[in-house]
Motif scaffolding. Structure first.
Motif, PDB file in Angstrom:
ATOM      1  N   GLY A   1      18.860  31.347  52.752  1.00 25.40           N
ATOM      2  CA  GLY A   1      19.523  30.484  53.707  1.00 25.40           C
ATOM      3  C   GLY A   1      20.165  29.257  53.086  1.00 25.40           C
ATOM      4  N   ILE A   2      20.263  29.220  51.764  1.00 24.79           N
ATOM      5  CA  ILE A   2      20.873  28.078  51.087  1.00 24.79           C
ATOM      6  C   ILE A   2      22.388  28.125  51.224  1.00 24.79           C
ATOM      7  CG2 ILE A   2      21.159  26.915  48.848  1.00 24.79           C
ATOM      8  CD1 ILE A   2      18.410  28.011  48.082  1.00 24.79           C
ATOM      9  N   THR A   3      22.938  29.314  51.167  1.00 25.25           N
ATOM     10  CA  THR A   3      24.375  29.502  51.361  1.00 25.25           C
ATOM     11  C   THR A   3      24.593  30.496  52.494  1.00 25.25           C
ATOM     12  OG1 THR A   3      24.491  31.295  49.736  1.00 25.25           O
ATOM     13  CG2 THR A   3      24.885  29.044  48.931  1.00 25.25           C
ATOM     14  N   ASP A   4      25.775  30.515  53.010  1.00 26.14           N
ATOM     15  CA  ASP A   4      26.109  31.444  54.091  1.00 26.14           C
ATOM     16  C   ASP A   4      27.447  32.105  53.779  1.00 26.14           C
ATOM     17  OD1 ASP A   4      26.016  32.840  56.451  1.00 26.14           O
ATOM     18  OD2 ASP A   4      26.889  31.222  57.645  1.00 26.14           O
ATOM     19  N   PHE A   5      27.462  32.819  52.671  1.00 25.30           N
ATOM     20  CA  PHE A   5      28.689  33.477  52.229  1.00 25.30           C
ATOM     21  C   PHE A   5      28.742  34.879  52.810  1.00 25.30           C
ATOM     22  CE2 PHE A   5      30.880  36.279  49.179  1.00 25.30           C
ATOM     23  CZ  PHE A   5      32.135  35.680  49.188  1.00 25.30           C
ATOM     24  N   ASN A   6      29.835  35.178  53.512  1.00 22.13           N
ATOM     25  CA  ASN A   6      30.016  36.498  54.107  1.00 22.13           C
ATOM     26  C   ASN A   6      30.680  37.412  53.090  1.00 22.13           C
ATOM     27  OD1 ASN A   6      30.376  38.729  55.689  1.00 22.13           O
ATOM     28  ND2 ASN A   6      31.967  37.826  56.992  1.00 22.13           N
ATOM     29  N   LEU A   7      29.899  38.341  52.560  1.00 20.96           N
ATOM     30  CA  LEU A   7      30.409  39.235  51.518  1.00 20.96           C
ATOM     31  C   LEU A   7      31.522  40.131  52.052  1.00 20.96           C
ATOM     32  CD1 LEU A   7      30.059  40.204  48.588  1.00 20.96           C
ATOM     33  CD2 LEU A   7      28.380  41.868  49.426  1.00 20.96           C
ATOM     34  N   PHE A   8      31.461  40.447  53.347  1.00 18.13           N
ATOM     35  CA  PHE A   8      32.448  41.360  53.940  1.00 18.13           C
ATOM     36  C   PHE A   8      33.461  40.576  54.775  1.00 18.13           C
ATOM     37  CE2 PHE A   8      28.587  43.884  53.284  1.00 18.13           C
ATOM     38  CZ  PHE A   8      29.094  44.868  52.457  1.00 18.13           C
ATOM     39  N   PHE A   9      34.109  39.602  54.125  1.00 14.23           N
ATOM     40  CA  PHE A   9      35.153  38.832  54.779  1.00 14.23           C
ATOM     41  C   PHE A   9      36.404  39.698  54.912  1.00 14.23           C
ATOM     42  CE2 PHE A   9      35.283  38.092  50.216  1.00 14.23           C
ATOM     43  CZ  PHE A   9      36.617  38.328  49.906  1.00 14.23           C
ATOM     44  N   ASP A  10      37.347  39.210  55.704  1.00 19.78           N
ATOM     45  CA  ASP A  10      38.595  39.955  55.892  1.00 19.78           C
ATOM     46  C   ASP A  10      39.302  40.126  54.544  1.00 19.78           C
ATOM     47  OD1 ASP A  10      38.160  40.093  58.580  1.00 19.78           O
ATOM     48  OD2 ASP A  10      39.427  38.360  59.087  1.00 19.78           O
ATOM     49  N   GLY A  11      39.502  41.379  54.183  1.00 11.32           N
ATOM     50  CA  GLY A  11      40.163  41.663  52.913  1.00 11.32           C
ATOM     51  C   GLY A  11      39.214  41.758  51.731  1.00 11.32           C
ATOM     52  N   TRP A  12      37.901  41.871  52.004  1.00  7.25           N
ATOM     53  CA  TRP A  12      36.928  41.928  50.908  1.00  7.25           C
ATOM     54  C   TRP A  12      37.200  43.092  49.964  1.00  7.25           C
ATOM     55  CZ3 TRP A  12      34.039  46.337  50.296  1.00  7.25           C
ATOM     56  CH2 TRP A  12      34.023  47.228  51.385  1.00  7.25           C
ATOM     57  N   TRP A  13      37.768  44.176  50.501  1.00 12.51           N
ATOM     58  CA  TRP A  13      38.011  45.372  49.686  1.00 12.51           C
ATOM     59  C   TRP A  13      39.048  45.136  48.596  1.00 12.51           C
ATOM     60  CZ3 TRP A  13      43.079  46.837  50.059  1.00 12.51           C
ATOM     61  CH2 TRP A  13      43.786  46.374  51.166  1.00 12.51           C
ATOM     62  N   THR A  14      39.887  44.101  48.754  1.00 12.51           N
ATOM     63  CA  THR A  14      40.887  43.824  47.711  1.00 12.51           C
ATOM     64  C   THR A  14      40.241  43.358  46.407  1.00 12.51           C
ATOM     65  OG1 THR A  14      41.180  41.523  48.461  1.00 12.51           O
ATOM     66  CG2 THR A  14      42.604  43.197  49.441  1.00 12.51           C
ATOM     67  N   LEU A  15      38.970  42.931  46.486  1.00  9.09           N
ATOM     68  CA  LEU A  15      38.264  42.508  45.274  1.00  9.09           C
ATOM     69  C   LEU A  15      38.089  43.681  44.304  1.00  9.09           C
ATOM     70  CD1 LEU A  15      35.511  40.142  46.723  1.00  9.09           C
ATOM     71  CD2 LEU A  15      37.700  39.526  45.677  1.00  9.09           C
ATOM     72  N   PHE A  16      38.077  44.915  44.853  1.00 13.45           N
ATOM     73  CA  PHE A  16      37.968  46.093  43.989  1.00 13.45           C
ATOM     74  C   PHE A  16      39.252  46.305  43.175  1.00 13.45           C
ATOM     75  CE2 PHE A  16      34.732  47.078  47.214  1.00 13.45           C
ATOM     76  CZ  PHE A  16      33.659  47.374  46.382  1.00 13.45           C
ATOM     77  N   ILE A  17      40.324  45.623  43.557  1.00 17.57           N
ATOM     78  CA  ILE A  17      41.570  45.638  42.783  1.00 17.57           C
ATOM     79  C   ILE A  17      41.664  44.388  41.916  1.00 17.57           C
ATOM     80  CG2 ILE A  17      44.091  45.704  42.897  1.00 17.57           C
ATOM     81  CD1 ILE A  17      43.849  47.058  45.634  1.00 17.57           C
ATOM     82  N   ILE A  18      41.337  43.236  42.531  1.00 18.12           N
ATOM     83  CA  ILE A  18      41.524  41.951  41.863  1.00 18.12           C
ATOM     84  C   ILE A  18      40.574  41.773  40.677  1.00 18.12           C
ATOM     85  CG2 ILE A  18      41.334  39.448  42.152  1.00 18.12           C
ATOM     86  CD1 ILE A  18      42.237  39.853  45.070  1.00 18.12           C
ATOM     87  N   VAL A  19      39.288  42.026  40.891  1.00 17.27           N
ATOM     88  CA  VAL A  19      38.298  41.754  39.837  1.00 17.27           C
ATOM     89  C   VAL A  19      38.497  42.644  38.605  1.00 17.27           C
ATOM     90  CG1 VAL A  19      35.845  41.736  39.266  1.00 17.27           C
ATOM     91  CG2 VAL A  19      36.615  40.810  41.452  1.00 17.27           C
ATOM     92  N   PRO A  20      38.594  43.986  38.765  1.00 21.86           N
ATOM     93  CA  PRO A  20      38.832  44.806  37.568  1.00 21.86           C
ATOM     94  C   PRO A  20      40.132  44.459  36.842  1.00 21.86           C
ATOM     95  CG  PRO A  20      38.114  46.177  39.394  1.00 21.86           C
ATOM     96  CD  PRO A  20      38.419  44.828  39.962  1.00 21.86           C
ATOM     97  N   SER A  21      41.176  44.126  37.627  1.00 24.13           N
ATOM     98  CA  SER A  21      42.454  43.776  37.000  1.00 24.13           C
ATOM     99  C   SER A  21      42.342  42.467  36.228  1.00 24.13           C
ATOM    100  CB  SER A  21      43.551  43.656  38.063  1.00 24.13           C
ATOM    101  OG  SER A  21      43.779  44.891  38.706  1.00 24.13           O
ATOM    102  N   ALA A  22      41.623  41.484  36.789  1.00 24.82           N
ATOM    103  CA  ALA A  22      41.439  40.205  36.110  1.00 24.82           C
ATOM    104  C   ALA A  22      40.631  40.376  34.831  1.00 24.82           C
ATOM    105  CB  ALA A  22      40.757  39.210  37.043  1.00 24.82           C
ATOM    106  N   VAL A  23      39.576  41.191  34.893  1.00 25.59           N
ATOM    107  CA  VAL A  23      38.772  41.452  33.692  1.00 25.59           C
ATOM    108  C   VAL A  23      39.604  42.189  32.655  1.00 25.59           C
ATOM    109  CG1 VAL A  23      36.776  42.707  32.799  1.00 25.59           C
ATOM    110  CG2 VAL A  23      36.589  41.441  34.950  1.00 25.59           C
TER     111      VAL A  23
END
Length: 227
Positions: free
Chosen positions: A26-48
């Motif tokens: 309960g220290i943070t309240d980050f919603n992992l499944f925010f609108d457009g969360w699936w784009t991270l599967f493109i953004i993160v590998p491409s950035a790495v």
């Protein structure tokens, strides 16, 4: 390079685990499944990949696409603008490829640097809303840069004199490039494509002692074919 790749992915996974743990307490309240969360599967590998792989252009294109899709999903940009932005974005990426493409592929860049160090001659072929035929029959071939924009370039090396490693940078946008290569050399191809492709003699059997033709091909709504 593989070690750096593992380190980056390790840091990303550790950070994600810490974030999920903080959410659980309960220290943070980050919603992992925010609108457009699936784009991270493109953004993160491409950035790495942009930081660790030789294929910089492909990862840069993937990163740009991922970020644009995220902005659309977050309603920062509207999907009505997608087609309006697509062509300018592709043209800009193509321009970046022309400016820095040789640096993005290490093998191709090393071969080009050796050629320049030896004061080798680089041939240039450009077709913009037109066609160009380049025939090197009987000539000593050392390297070339081929660009086709709404046009076509044909480069014939079948009867060229290839005495040492050489390199071709080929970029096609809404166009096509045909490279006719002889059978007595090795061919090494790297490619970056979006709505296009680079095809042909990529996996020809290695010939011991023969020179290598390095081809760095980029196809955006176009094609590069090695025949």
């Amino acid at each position: 390079m593989k070690q750096a790749n593992r380190v980056l992915w390790g840091i990303i996974l550790i950070g994600l685990g810490i974030l999920l743990g903080l959410n659980a307490f309960g220290i943070t309240d980050f919603n992992l499944f925010f609108d457009g969360w699936w784009t991270l599967f493109i953004i993160v590998p491409s950035a790495v990949g942009l930081l660790t792989n030789h294929d910089k252009t492909g990862n840069l294109i993937g990163l740009c696409i991922g970020v644009l899709l995220l902005l659309f999903c977050r309603d920062i940009l509207s999907f009505d603008m997608l087609w309006k932005l697509a062509i300018p974005a592709i043209i800009i990426l193509f321009g970046i490829k022309l400016l820095f493409g040789g640096r993005f592929d290490k093998a191709c860049a090393d071969a080009m640097k050796k050629l320049q160090d030896k004061n080798g001659e680089v041939k240039y072929g450009t077709a913009v809303f037109s066609g160009e035929n380049m025939n090197f029959s009987g000539e000593v071939f050392q390297g070339a840069e081929l660009n086709a924009v709404f046009g076509g370039v044909e480069c014939d090396l079948r009867n060229a004199v290839i005495e040492q490693d050489c390199v071709i940078r080929a970029s096609a946008i809404f166009g096509g490039i045909d490279i006719f290569a002889p059978d007595n050399i090795n061919i090494r191809v790297t490619s970056n494509s979006i709505f296009g492709g680079v095809s042909g003699k990529k996996n020809n059997p290695k010939i011991e002692g023969a020179p290598t033709l390095y081809i760095n091909g980029t196809a955006i709504f176009g094609g590069v074919e090695i025949k």
